[in-house]
Enzyme design. Structure first.
Site, PDB file in Angstrom:
ATOM      1  N   THR A  55      33.413  49.507  37.909  1.00  0.00           N
ATOM      2  CA  THR A  55      35.243  48.756  38.138  1.00  0.00           C
ATOM      3  C   THR A  55      34.730  47.834  36.926  1.00  0.00           C
ATOM      4  O   THR A  55      34.208  47.362  36.394  1.00  0.00           O
ATOM      5  CB  THR A  55      34.713  47.918  39.599  1.00  0.00           C
ATOM      6  OG1 THR A  55      35.913  46.880  39.573  1.00  0.00           O
ATOM      7  CG2 THR A  55      33.642  46.831  38.794  1.00  0.00           C
ATOM      8  N   GLU A  93      32.914  46.892  44.910  1.00  0.00           N
ATOM      9  CA  GLU A  93      31.346  46.185  45.231  1.00  0.00           C
ATOM     10  C   GLU A  93      31.491  46.681  46.473  1.00  0.00           C
ATOM     11  O   GLU A  93      30.772  46.180  47.131  1.00  0.00           O
ATOM     12  CB  GLU A  93      31.950  45.512  45.540  1.00  0.00           C
ATOM     13  CG  GLU A  93      31.515  44.445  43.472  1.00  0.00           C
ATOM     14  CD  GLU A  93      32.851  44.811  42.687  1.00  0.00           C
ATOM     15  OE1 GLU A  93      33.687  45.146  43.646  1.00  0.00           O
ATOM     16  OE2 GLU A  93      32.775  43.644  41.487  1.00  0.00           O
ATOM     17  N   LYS A 122      46.201  43.645  37.486  1.00  0.00           N
ATOM     18  CA  LYS A 122      45.731  45.076  38.597  1.00  0.00           C
ATOM     19  C   LYS A 122      47.007  45.935  37.991  1.00  0.00           C
ATOM     20  O   LYS A 122      47.852  45.534  38.510  1.00  0.00           O
ATOM     21  CB  LYS A 122      45.553  45.267  39.988  1.00  0.00           C
ATOM     22  CG  LYS A 122      44.872  45.929  40.543  1.00  0.00           C
ATOM     23  CD  LYS A 122      43.809  45.679  40.876  1.00  0.00           C
ATOM     24  CE  LYS A 122      42.850  46.780  41.597  1.00  0.00           C
ATOM     25  NZ  LYS A 122      41.956  47.069  43.129  1.00  0.00           N
ATOM     26  N   TRP A 137      42.619  48.551  36.483  1.00  0.00           N
ATOM     27  CA  TRP A 137      41.953  46.896  36.031  1.00  0.00           C
ATOM     28  C   TRP A 137      42.572  46.986  34.428  1.00  0.00           C
ATOM     29  O   TRP A 137      42.453  47.887  34.053  1.00  0.00           O
ATOM     30  CB  TRP A 137      40.891  46.678  36.440  1.00  0.00           C
ATOM     31  CG  TRP A 137      39.606  46.488  37.400  1.00  0.00           C
ATOM     32  CD1 TRP A 137      39.772  46.568  38.434  1.00  0.00           C
ATOM     33  CD2 TRP A 137      41.228  45.211  38.615  1.00  0.00           C
ATOM     34  NE1 TRP A 137      39.522  46.455  39.750  1.00  0.00           N
ATOM     35  CE2 TRP A 137      40.970  45.052  39.868  1.00  0.00           C
ATOM     36  CE3 TRP A 137      41.361  43.766  38.299  1.00  0.00           C
ATOM     37  CZ2 TRP A 137      40.332  44.584  41.578  1.00  0.00           C
ATOM     38  CZ3 TRP A 137      42.127  42.979  39.273  1.00  0.00           C
ATOM     39  CH2 TRP A 137      41.741  43.117  40.527  1.00  0.00           C
TER      40      TRP A 137
END
Ligand code: AMP
Length: 545
Positions: free
Chosen positions: A184, A332, A442, A447
């Site tokens: 990420t 996560e 975003k 991202w």
């Protein structure tokens, strides 16, 4: 203190448990894929798992050891599903790579993960072939049915054919063993790896299927994840659908509204899932031609990854009678963290109240706990107005990043993960995201690192200082806005900034707007005050769309 130990089997929660159930009870259920040439490929779980076993055996023959990372750079297809099962089952780690990243980030990720083998869709090969010498993998396997692999690459089809089912074996020693890996984008611009265990994967798969606080996914469903399988394990749907024996309809790279609506209609899809940007396009098309598509098979559409605007959620329901379920999650958190559904206590409430509730980010899903804390670490009340950073914990929440000691501050000493989302929780536990403390944008579910853009823009000879903030966008939810202070006597255009950045960033990272200002507000500690900047330039201190 001594305790009396329970006497139950320590049954390992691993992907093998999903595999064996799916193969035993649902071998004939359909796995449908929209291939690159738009032919519809039909297979079954029985076939997918048989090929996964042969692949697993072939990978063992290739010398893959438990713990080895094996990357996939692929769209959603039955091939990808085969790899979802084959790789973790032989004890290796399924590393799904986001193919929308810039080649620089891709090569960083391949090297950080130290992938031994990479599987890549033939249509994605033009992205990977030019950086082959920067990928440490021993082999790159081209996924295609038909054409032979180009010189220097292995063929997926040959690999499946070379494997013998008899030589396949599950090599999972412990449920805490790593099963999957997903990167990420971090605030610093360096992607961070989240390493899922078998245990977390199985528990998450069960959590997703939960009717209460989950998505209520059942055997009769036909699930079509539009969310790519490289985004947090396709939000866990491939494993959840397999566990439940629900059919899967995999859209491949055809993610435009027309292709998706045609697929939902022809395959009678009941559940689909994606980020708001995809839904905007679908709603627009349905509004333009309400008679053209039959969406009556859809039980609900899952939306997450960014806040869904009220107009979209209402538009689908009021004009097309399609229900949306709004969920919150993160890489996560595997990703399911909360789901927003109107409970029985709202059965008699008016429509406005029900809409207001389902527009929040919802209540934590079972086994995920939430709390909010202020900057000083004080826990805040659930009163609907106190705003603080959301912290979560649960069996499918990360406790650390993969080989990244610098990010320890995201994890608290007492075992919670700091999400970087600034939220309120009301007295019934419905969470509303108000802002983000993490400095990222975003856009269309992907991202963009403000910090990476700022650092690059500050390298421009005309620029003294630069800050990048997210501005609301009707299509992409957010887009980057560059704010610069120029050196004396200099001028700068948006096009010049974009050209300057272009060699280093993916095109969708490039700012859409440039504002030249006299000064950028700073905090006492010398940091940009982005909330103040947003207020000044966008008339809002918050990011809510
Ligand atoms: P990712 O790790 O790419 O899945 O991104 C996770 C982040 O996306 C969260 O920390 C939120 O900032 C944002 N996000 C995810 N779901 C939602 C949602 N339903 N509403 C608003 N923001 C969301």
């Amino acid at each position: 203190m001594a305790y009396l130990e329970g006497l139950m089997i320590d049954y390992p929660l691993d992907v093998g448990a999903i595999w064996r159930r799916t193969e035993r009870y649902f071998p004939g259920k359909a796995v449908v894929s929209n291939l690159p040439d738009r032919t519809i490929h039909r297979s079954t779980y029985g076939e997918v798992l048989d090929r996964a076993a042969r692949l697993g055996a072939a990978l063992i023959e290739l010398g893959v050891e438990p713990g080895d990372r094996i990357a996939t750079v692929m769209w959603n297809s039955y091939h990808h599903l085969e790899l979802y099962f084959a790789i973790p089952s032989i004890g290796a780690v399924l590393h799904t790579v986001n193919l929308r990243l810039h080649p620089q980030d891709l090569s960083y990720i391949f090297n950080h993960a130290d992938d031994q083998i990479v599987f890549v869709d033939r249509t994605v090969l033009p992205l990977i072939a030019p950086i082959r010498d920067r990928i440490p993998a021993r082999e790159i396997v081209v996924v295609d049915e038909g054409e032979p692999a180009p010189p220097g690459f292995l063929s997926y089809q040959d690999l499946v054919q070379s494997g013998s089912r008899a030589r396949f074996q599950f090599r999972i020693e412990d449920e805490r063993q790593a099963a999957a890996l997903c990167y990420t984008s971090g605030t610093t611009g360096r992607p961070k790896g989240v390493l899922y265990s078998h245990r977390s994967t199985v528990l998450h798969a069960l959590g997703v299927t939960n009717a209460e606080g989950g998505l209520g996914l059942v055997e009769s469903d036909i699930v079509s994840p539009m969310v790519p399988m490289f985004h947090v394990n396709g939000w866990g749907l491939p494993w959840s659908a397999s566990l439940q024996g629900a059919s899967q309809v995999l859209p491949g790279r055809h993610l435009d509204p027309t292709s998706l609506l045609e697929l939902f209609q022809s395959e009678r899809v009941t559940i689909t899932a994606g980020v708001p940007t995809v839904w905007f396009g679908i709603l627009k098309l349905l509004d333009e031609a309400p008679e053209r598509y039959d969406v009556s098979s859809l039980r609900y559409m899952l939306v997450g990854g960014a806040a869904v605007p009220a107009s979209v959620l209402r538009g689908f329901w009021e004009r097309h009678r399609v229900r949306m379920i709004h969920a919150w999650g993160m890489t996560e958190t595997s990703p399911l963290g909360s789901v927003s559904t109107a409970r029985s206590d709202l059965a008699d409430a008016d429509e406005e109240t029900r809409f207001a509730t389902i527009l929040t980010q919802g209540q934590a899903t079972p086994l995920v706990e939430m709390r909010i804390r202020d900057d000083e670490g004080r826990e805040l009340p659930w009163d609907g107005t106190s705003q603080g950073e959301l912290e979560v914990r649960g069996p499918w929440v990360a406790r650390s990043y993969y080989r990244d000691e610098a990010a320890v501050d995201r994890f608290t000493d007492d075992g919670w993960f700091r999400t970087g989302d600034l939220v309120t929780l009301d007295s019934r536990g419905y969470m509303t995201i108000q802002d983000r403390s993490k400095d990222v944008i975003k856009s269309g579910g992907e991202w963009i690192s403000s910090v990476a853009l700022e650092n690059a823009i500050m390298g421009h000879p005309s620029v003294m200082e630069a800050a990048v903030i997210g501005m609301p966008d009707p299509r992409w939810v957010e887009r980057p806005l560059a704010v610069v202070v120029l050196k004396p006597g200099e001028t700068l255009t948006l096009e010049a900034v974009r050209e300057f950045l272009r060699p280093h960033f993916a095109s969708w990272w490039l700012p859409d707007r440039l504002e030249v200002v006299e000064a950028i507000p700073h905090s006492a500690a010398g940091k940009f005050q982005k909330t103040e900047l947003r207020r000044l330039l966008l008339g809002t201190a918050e990011r809510r769309s």
